[in-house]
Design a protein around this motif. Structure first.
Motif, mmCIF file in Angstrom:
data_model
loop_
_atom_site.group_PDB
_atom_site.id
_atom_site.type_symbol
_atom_site.label_atom_id
_atom_site.label_comp_id
_atom_site.label_asym_id
_atom_site.label_seq_id
_atom_site.Cartn_x
_atom_site.Cartn_y
_atom_site.Cartn_z
ATOM 1 N N GLY A 162 -28.980 10.813 -14.976
ATOM 2 C CA GLY A 162 -28.841 12.180 -14.522
ATOM 3 C C GLY A 162 -27.377 12.594 -14.580
ATOM 4 O O GLY A 162 -26.516 11.860 -15.078
ATOM 5 N N PRO A 163 -27.045 13.780 -14.039
ATOM 6 C CA PRO A 163 -25.683 14.298 -14.154
ATOM 7 C C PRO A 163 -24.670 13.641 -13.223
ATOM 8 O O PRO A 163 -23.471 13.753 -13.439
ATOM 9 C CB PRO A 163 -25.841 15.777 -13.807
ATOM 10 C CG PRO A 163 -27.027 15.804 -12.887
ATOM 11 C CD PRO A 163 -27.965 14.762 -13.420
ATOM 12 N N ASN A 164 -25.142 12.940 -12.187
ATOM 13 C CA ASN A 164 -24.225 12.463 -11.159
ATOM 14 C C ASN A 164 -24.307 10.964 -10.890
ATOM 15 O O ASN A 164 -23.905 10.492 -9.818
ATOM 16 C CB ASN A 164 -24.470 13.224 -9.851
ATOM 17 C CG ASN A 164 -24.169 14.701 -9.997
ATOM 18 O OD1 ASN A 164 -23.123 15.079 -10.503
ATOM 19 N ND2 ASN A 164 -25.108 15.539 -9.583
ATOM 20 N N ALA A 165 -24.814 10.208 -11.846
ATOM 21 C CA ALA A 165 -24.862 8.758 -11.689
ATOM 22 C C ALA A 165 -24.866 8.107 -13.064
ATOM 23 O O ALA A 165 -25.357 8.688 -14.043
ATOM 24 C CB ALA A 165 -26.098 8.328 -10.902
ATOM 25 N N THR A 195 -30.902 6.788 -3.539
ATOM 26 C CA THR A 195 -31.214 7.949 -4.365
ATOM 27 C C THR A 195 -30.044 8.252 -5.286
ATOM 28 O O THR A 195 -28.898 8.381 -4.843
ATOM 29 C CB THR A 195 -31.508 9.174 -3.486
ATOM 30 O OG1 THR A 195 -32.643 8.893 -2.662
ATOM 31 C CG2 THR A 195 -31.810 10.404 -4.348
ATOM 32 N N LEU A 196 -30.319 8.362 -6.577
ATOM 33 C CA LEU A 196 -29.287 8.654 -7.572
ATOM 34 C C LEU A 196 -29.433 10.057 -8.144
ATOM 35 O O LEU A 196 -28.719 10.424 -9.064
ATOM 36 C CB LEU A 196 -29.363 7.624 -8.704
ATOM 37 C CG LEU A 196 -29.251 6.156 -8.282
ATOM 38 C CD1 LEU A 196 -29.447 5.246 -9.473
ATOM 39 C CD2 LEU A 196 -27.918 5.882 -7.604
ATOM 40 N N GLY A 197 -30.352 10.819 -7.598
ATOM 41 C CA GLY A 197 -30.645 12.165 -8.078
ATOM 42 C C GLY A 197 -32.124 12.421 -7.941
ATOM 43 O O GLY A 197 -32.897 11.532 -7.567
ATOM 44 N N PRO A 198 -32.588 13.628 -8.264
ATOM 45 C CA PRO A 198 -34.007 13.947 -8.098
ATOM 46 C C PRO A 198 -34.926 13.119 -8.985
ATOM 47 O O PRO A 198 -36.101 12.938 -8.655
ATOM 48 C CB PRO A 198 -34.084 15.437 -8.461
ATOM 49 C CG PRO A 198 -32.877 15.683 -9.316
ATOM 50 C CD PRO A 198 -31.815 14.779 -8.768
ATOM 51 N N ASP A 199 -34.402 12.593 -10.080
ATOM 52 C CA ASP A 199 -35.249 11.863 -11.021
ATOM 53 C C ASP A 199 -34.804 10.425 -11.258
ATOM 54 O O ASP A 199 -35.263 9.776 -12.198
ATOM 55 C CB ASP A 199 -35.290 12.595 -12.372
ATOM 56 C CG ASP A 199 -35.914 13.974 -12.261
ATOM 57 O OD1 ASP A 199 -36.891 14.123 -11.497
ATOM 58 O OD2 ASP A 199 -35.406 14.912 -12.913
ATOM 59 N N LYS A 253 -37.752 9.155 -13.462
ATOM 60 C CA LYS A 253 -39.002 9.900 -13.638
ATOM 61 C C LYS A 253 -39.066 10.436 -15.060
ATOM 62 O O LYS A 253 -38.179 11.171 -15.499
ATOM 63 C CB LYS A 253 -39.083 11.057 -12.641
ATOM 64 C CG LYS A 253 -39.521 10.645 -11.258
ATOM 65 C CD LYS A 253 -39.738 11.857 -10.366
ATOM 66 C CE LYS A 253 -40.205 11.432 -8.977
ATOM 67 N NZ LYS A 253 -40.398 12.612 -8.097
ATOM 68 N N GLU A 254 -40.102 10.060 -15.763
ATOM 69 C CA GLU A 254 -40.329 10.520 -17.129
ATOM 70 C C GLU A 254 -41.724 11.119 -17.191
ATOM 71 O O GLU A 254 -42.714 10.410 -17.039
ATOM 72 C CB GLU A 254 -40.181 9.357 -18.119
ATOM 73 C CG GLU A 254 -38.776 8.748 -18.107
ATOM 74 C CD GLU A 254 -38.644 7.566 -19.055
ATOM 75 O OE1 GLU A 254 -39.644 7.230 -19.730
ATOM 76 O OE2 GLU A 254 -37.545 6.976 -19.125
ATOM 77 N N GLY A 255 -41.785 12.443 -17.358
ATOM 78 C CA GLY A 255 -43.079 13.108 -17.341
ATOM 79 C C GLY A 255 -43.766 13.011 -15.997
ATOM 80 O O GLY A 255 -44.994 12.948 -15.923
ATOM 81 N N GLY A 256 -42.968 12.968 -14.924
ATOM 82 C CA GLY A 256 -43.525 12.896 -13.583
ATOM 83 C C GLY A 256 -43.873 11.497 -13.121
ATOM 84 O O GLY A 256 -44.322 11.319 -11.987
#
Length: 321
Positions: free
Chosen positions: A122-125, A271-275, A305-308
């Motif tokens: 993600g953008p922050n990890a 947690t490293l981000g929403p996904d 998370k890939e495709g939920g």
């Protein structure tokens, strides 16, 4: 999953290197770490340009320099408040890591980092993996020379800080037996879950459910199920070193391990981000790999998370003493 197979040459020696090497993912140098405009606005930070591999490795080397020089003041601003590491057969929080890395009894002559790879989370990890070649003694004992190392970094404002660090030593088959090998001679027993991990959150629970199934699929040599568990971008530390997912799964399918039962306990996550999330746990295996009893270990897996659906993008482990 990898950890079950890197037992053969790595996990049984993990205590020696992880006890002495620093959390390489410790980054607060604004000019190098961010490669972006300093901006306290969180929205601006989340959309800032990703760091370069070269910048992150520069910071990695500065952390090893701090360990070598016993720079105790280096660590506090460079680690996240929820930092986790595996060292000397135990799990470290931030306070324990600062003591471990900044006040070690290690005499370090040199550390070289090579074969580095960076995986954005993600953008922050970011996930950094690389090989360390170390000339050092800790507590008077020569530590394993070569290890595969993993570090997870997260962005806090315009700074990059270390959230996780662990090593998987490459076992020298000609070296004398090490302390953890005595433990490997005894069948592994399941660790008792702690109160703090008795009720994990939804993300932890989801990742842990997948992790437990993956270990069961390794036990039964269910290659198709493990392929479904893995992201196409999976990287793992196995008995053959750092491997891409397809190669790692082949290694696990032919690792010579005979397993009666597997028990995973004490799940927690960062947690490293929403996904993206980092799952941490304990594993106990009743079985042998090529005739060697499998010791209990700490495990770490990064999921995306890939495709939920959560998929594993990295996995490793280190033995518990």
């Amino acid at each position: 999953m990898n950890r079950m197979k890197h037992f053969i040459f790595a996990v049984i020696a993990a205590f020696a290197v992880t006890a002495c090497q620093p959390a390489a993912n410790t980054t607060t140098n604004n000019a190098v770490a961010t490669n972006t405009n300093a901006n306290s606005n969180s929205n601006a930070a989340s959309t800032a340009a990703a760091p370069t591999k070269e910048a992150m490795m520069t910071l990695e080397r500065s952390a090893y320099d701090a360990w070598k020089n016993k720079d105790a003041k280096f660590w506090d601003p460079f680690l996240t408040s929820n930092f986790v590491g595996f060292s000397n057969g135990k799990k470290l929080d931030k306070a324990a890591a600062i003591k471990e890395y900044g006040q070690s009894d290690c005499d370090v002559k040199s550390v070289a980092l090579s074969d580095d790879q960076m995986t954005p989370l993600g953008p922050n990890a970011v996930l950094m993996t690389y090989k360390t070649t170390t000339d050092a003694t800790c507590g008077g004992q020569k530590i394993p020379t070569v290890a595969w190392t993993a570090g997870v970094y997260v962005r806090e404002g315009n700074q990059w800080k270390g959230a996780f660090h662990a090593d998987a030593p490459v076992r020298d088959q000609n070296a004398p037996p090490m302390k953890s090998e005595a433990n490997a001679a005894k069948p592994a027993t399941a660790a008792t879950p702690t109160a703090a991990t008795a009720a994990p959150d939804a993300a932890t629970d989801a990742m842990f459910t997948l992790e437990k199934k993956a270990w069961d699929d390794w036990k039964s040599k269910n290659q198709k199920a493990m392929e479904d568990w893995a992201s196409p971008n999976l990287t793992a530390f196995t008995s053959d070193g750092r491997q891409p997912g397809a190669d790692a799964i082949k290694t696990w399918m032919s690792d010579g391990c005979e397993v009666k039962s597997v028990s995973l306990t004490d799940p927690s996550s960062i947690t490293l981000g929403p996904d993206h999330g980092l799952l941490l746990f304990k594993a106990a295996v009743d079985g042998k790999c090529k005739g060697t009893a499998i010791p209990p270990e700490y495990g770490a897996s990064v999921y995306a998370k890939e495709g939920g659906t959560w998929k594993a993008v990295f996995t490793m482990g280190t033995s518990i003493l």
